[in-house]
Motif scaffolding. Sequence first.
Motif, PDB file in Angstrom:
ATOM      1  N   ILE A 100       0.823  -1.204   0.000  1.00  0.00           N
ATOM      2  CA  ILE A 100       0.000   0.000   0.000  1.00  0.00           C
ATOM      3  C   ILE A 100       0.865   1.266   0.000  1.00  0.00           C
ATOM      4  O   ILE A 100       1.989   1.256   0.508  1.00  0.00           O
ATOM      5  CB  ILE A 100      -0.954   0.030   1.218  1.00  0.00           C
ATOM      6  N   PRO A 101       0.361   2.354  -0.572  1.00  0.00           N
ATOM      7  CA  PRO A 101       1.114   3.611  -0.583  1.00  0.00           C
ATOM      8  C   PRO A 101       1.460   4.070   0.833  1.00  0.00           C
ATOM      9  O   PRO A 101       0.609   4.091   1.723  1.00  0.00           O
ATOM     10  CB  PRO A 101       0.149   4.595  -1.256  1.00  0.00           C
ATOM     11  N   GLY A 102       2.723   4.395   1.050  1.00  0.00           N
ATOM     12  CA  GLY A 102       3.162   4.888   2.346  1.00  0.00           C
ATOM     13  C   GLY A 102       3.061   3.877   3.467  1.00  0.00           C
ATOM     14  O   GLY A 102       3.105   4.241   4.647  1.00  0.00           O
ATOM     15  N   GLY A 103       2.953   2.613   3.137  1.00  0.00           N
ATOM     16  CA  GLY A 103       2.778   1.589   4.158  1.00  0.00           C
ATOM     17  C   GLY A 103       3.720   0.412   3.972  1.00  0.00           C
ATOM     18  O   GLY A 103       4.696   0.474   3.223  1.00  0.00           O
ATOM     19  N   SER A 104       3.405  -0.688   4.658  1.00  0.00           N
ATOM     20  CA  SER A 104       4.260  -1.878   4.645  1.00  0.00           C
ATOM     21  C   SER A 104       3.480  -3.092   4.153  1.00  0.00           C
ATOM     22  O   SER A 104       2.270  -3.192   4.356  1.00  0.00           O
ATOM     23  CB  SER A 104       4.796  -2.170   6.052  1.00  0.00           C
ATOM     24  N   GLY A 105       4.205  -3.986   3.510  1.00  0.00           N
ATOM     25  CA  GLY A 105       3.635  -5.253   3.083  1.00  0.00           C
ATOM     26  C   GLY A 105       4.423  -6.403   3.692  1.00  0.00           C
ATOM     27  O   GLY A 105       5.647  -6.303   3.868  1.00  0.00           O
ATOM     28  N   PHE A 106       3.731  -7.480   4.031  1.00  0.00           N
ATOM     29  CA  PHE A 106       4.378  -8.634   4.646  1.00  0.00           C
ATOM     30  C   PHE A 106       4.025  -9.901   3.864  1.00  0.00           C
ATOM     31  O   PHE A 106       2.891 -10.073   3.420  1.00  0.00           O
ATOM     32  CB  PHE A 106       3.929  -8.802   6.101  1.00  0.00           C
ATOM     33  N   GLU A 107       5.019 -10.767   3.698  1.00  0.00           N
ATOM     34  CA  GLU A 107       4.818 -12.071   3.078  1.00  0.00           C
ATOM     35  C   GLU A 107       5.373 -13.133   4.025  1.00  0.00           C
ATOM     36  O   GLU A 107       6.309 -12.867   4.790  1.00  0.00           O
ATOM     37  CB  GLU A 107       5.543 -12.161   1.730  1.00  0.00           C
ATOM     38  N   HIS A 108       4.807 -14.336   3.956  1.00  0.00           N
ATOM     39  CA  HIS A 108       5.168 -15.396   4.900  1.00  0.00           C
ATOM     40  C   HIS A 108       5.235 -16.735   4.183  1.00  0.00           C
ATOM     41  O   HIS A 108       4.389 -17.044   3.354  1.00  0.00           O
ATOM     42  CB  HIS A 108       4.117 -15.440   6.023  1.00  0.00           C
ATOM     43  N   TRP A 109       6.276 -17.518   4.507  1.00  0.00           N
ATOM     44  CA  TRP A 109       6.420 -18.872   3.984  1.00  0.00           C
ATOM     45  C   TRP A 109       6.776 -19.805   5.148  1.00  0.00           C
ATOM     46  O   TRP A 109       7.670 -19.486   5.939  1.00  0.00           O
ATOM     47  CB  TRP A 109       7.518 -18.939   2.924  1.00  0.00           C
ATOM     48  N   PRO A 110       6.142 -20.960   5.246  1.00  0.00           N
ATOM     49  CA  PRO A 110       6.363 -21.853   6.401  1.00  0.00           C
ATOM     50  C   PRO A 110       7.512 -22.833   6.214  1.00  0.00           C
ATOM     51  O   PRO A 110       7.433 -23.979   6.658  1.00  0.00           O
ATOM     52  CB  PRO A 110       5.013 -22.585   6.502  1.00  0.00           C
TER      53      PRO A 110
END
Length: 201
Positions: A167-177
Amino acid sequence: MKKLLLTLPALLLCACAGTSTQGAHDQLVEGTLENTPPDLLEYCKTTACRENTQFKLKMEDGSSYEYRGAIDPPIVQPDLITLYPGEDVFIEATIEGDRLVDMVVVPEVKSPEKTITMKFWQEPSMADGTDMLLQVDNPFEKFLRYELGMMTFDAEELQYTSSCPVIPGGSGFEHWPYPIFLMAFANLRLVEINDEEVTCE
């Protein structure tokens, strides 16, 4: 762009080819100047390559994998960004149309309006301690999209994986197990997206 991620030159992946020392379970891979591919040594004469890379991962069988590299490909290559576990980097980028170009790693954030932060790590507090997390901070006024590839321990080439726009001006998170050796980003671009149209692909 999926094809690009799946056909990267061996230069990017040479870190996998070190000297392996394996005990009953744990594994240590060391990349020395002597076993570094000549093409990489030549490339690094004119490019700021990684030096003395080190990281250690917990594997799914409870053993550990440790990597120590004398010379490794740079974090930013033309149209490509790579991250090893434990790396937390600041990358300045210039907007050209909707594309991000002239990307360069900087030691600290001096121009927050054009600096992307990327962090990739193994989180010991999750599940069995092998899960990997990726955080990307987007300083721009549009959604940040990219194609994402990963090198796992059960594959000999980079594999495409889905990713969500940041998102604009924000954070993104991704996850792998499961443990991951390397992440690669390509085709970084800014896009206009309505909230109801946000999709991970």
